[in-house]
Design a protein around this motif. Structure first.
Motif, PDB file in Angstrom:
ATOM      1  N   VAL A  12       0.941  -1.387   0.080  1.00  0.00           N
ATOM      2  CA  VAL A  12      -0.144   0.258  -0.111  1.00  0.00           C
ATOM      3  C   VAL A  12       0.953   1.157   0.079  1.00  0.00           C
ATOM      4  O   VAL A  12       0.713   2.143  -0.740  1.00  0.00           O
ATOM      5  CB  VAL A  12      -0.955   0.154   1.096  1.00  0.00           C
ATOM      6  CG1 VAL A  12      -1.808   1.302   1.263  1.00  0.00           C
ATOM      7  CG2 VAL A  12      -2.130  -1.310   1.159  1.00  0.00           C
ATOM      8  N   ARG A  13       2.028   1.250   0.769  1.00  0.00           N
ATOM      9  CA  ARG A  13       2.728   2.263   0.770  1.00  0.00           C
ATOM     10  C   ARG A  13       3.573   2.590  -0.293  1.00  0.00           C
ATOM     11  O   ARG A  13       3.575   3.883  -0.850  1.00  0.00           O
ATOM     12  CB  ARG A  13       3.664   2.344   2.105  1.00  0.00           C
ATOM     13  CG  ARG A  13       2.970   2.857   3.358  1.00  0.00           C
ATOM     14  CD  ARG A  13       3.899   2.072   4.561  1.00  0.00           C
ATOM     15  NE  ARG A  13       4.914   2.784   4.663  1.00  0.00           N
ATOM     16  CZ  ARG A  13       5.858   2.705   5.328  1.00  0.00           C
ATOM     17  NH1 ARG A  13       6.055   1.436   6.049  1.00  0.00           N
ATOM     18  NH2 ARG A  13       7.007   3.415   5.518  1.00  0.00           N
ATOM     19  N   VAL A  14       3.889   1.604  -0.957  1.00  0.00           N
ATOM     20  CA  VAL A  14       4.664   1.645  -2.221  1.00  0.00           C
ATOM     21  C   VAL A  14       3.614   2.101  -3.268  1.00  0.00           C
ATOM     22  O   VAL A  14       4.081   2.976  -4.225  1.00  0.00           O
ATOM     23  CB  VAL A  14       5.228   0.556  -2.639  1.00  0.00           C
ATOM     24  CG1 VAL A  14       5.908   0.319  -4.334  1.00  0.00           C
ATOM     25  CG2 VAL A  14       6.294  -0.067  -1.783  1.00  0.00           C
ATOM     26  N   ALA A  15       2.307   1.854  -3.391  1.00  0.00           N
ATOM     27  CA  ALA A  15       1.334   2.043  -4.379  1.00  0.00           C
ATOM     28  C   ALA A  15       1.018   3.590  -4.423  1.00  0.00           C
ATOM     29  O   ALA A  15       0.934   4.210  -5.360  1.00  0.00           O
ATOM     30  CB  ALA A  15       0.269   1.188  -4.278  1.00  0.00           C
ATOM     31  N   GLU A  16       0.999   4.025  -2.847  1.00  0.00           N
ATOM     32  CA  GLU A  16       0.695   5.332  -2.909  1.00  0.00           C
ATOM     33  C   GLU A  16       1.861   6.228  -3.216  1.00  0.00           C
ATOM     34  O   GLU A  16       1.761   7.560  -3.783  1.00  0.00           O
ATOM     35  CB  GLU A  16       0.122   5.586  -1.477  1.00  0.00           C
ATOM     36  CG  GLU A  16      -1.021   4.933  -0.760  1.00  0.00           C
ATOM     37  CD  GLU A  16      -1.191   5.077   0.408  1.00  0.00           C
ATOM     38  OE1 GLU A  16      -0.320   5.153   1.315  1.00  0.00           O
ATOM     39  OE2 GLU A  16      -2.725   4.678   0.722  1.00  0.00           O
ATOM     40  N   ARG A  17       3.099   6.015  -3.069  1.00  0.00           N
ATOM     41  CA  ARG A  17       4.119   6.836  -3.263  1.00  0.00           C
ATOM     42  C   ARG A  17       4.632   6.667  -4.612  1.00  0.00           C
ATOM     43  O   ARG A  17       5.622   7.322  -4.936  1.00  0.00           O
ATOM     44  CB  ARG A  17       5.068   6.599  -2.108  1.00  0.00           C
ATOM     45  CG  ARG A  17       4.678   7.310  -0.815  1.00  0.00           C
ATOM     46  CD  ARG A  17       5.807   6.782   0.423  1.00  0.00           C
ATOM     47  NE  ARG A  17       5.141   7.237   1.541  1.00  0.00           N
ATOM     48  CZ  ARG A  17       4.052   6.719   2.106  1.00  0.00           C
ATOM     49  NH1 ARG A  17       3.336   5.893   1.687  1.00  0.00           N
ATOM     50  NH2 ARG A  17       3.893   7.188   3.391  1.00  0.00           N
TER      51      ARG A  17
END
Length: 75
Positions: A12-17
């Motif tokens: 989720v963090r990689v997808a958001e950033r």
């Protein structure tokens, strides 16, 4: 189970950033560790979550669907 939740959180963090490096810095991990975590998740799901090139990172159609499911799970 906890590893799966950890991998989902990283996803989720990689997808958001849209950056392995940014998430790695924020998490105190190496970019390689983050990338391998995403690769294991993709392998387990048998689907590509990101389009990767040397300069860009983008979610695949499957990645977008999975992101929405993960957000619901984590909320």
């Amino acid at each position: 189970m906890m590893e799966n939740l950890s991998n989902i959180g990283l996803f989720v963090r990689v997808a958001e950033r849209l950056s392995f490096s940014a998430v790695a810095r924020e998490s105190g991990l190496s970019p390689s560790t983050v990338g391998k975590s995403i690769a294991r998740l993709e392998e387990r799901l048998k689907v590509r979550l990101f389009h990767r090139s040397t300069r860009t990172l983008a979610l695949t159609a499957d990645g977008k669907v999975f992101l929405e499911r993960c957000r619901r799970i984590l909320s």
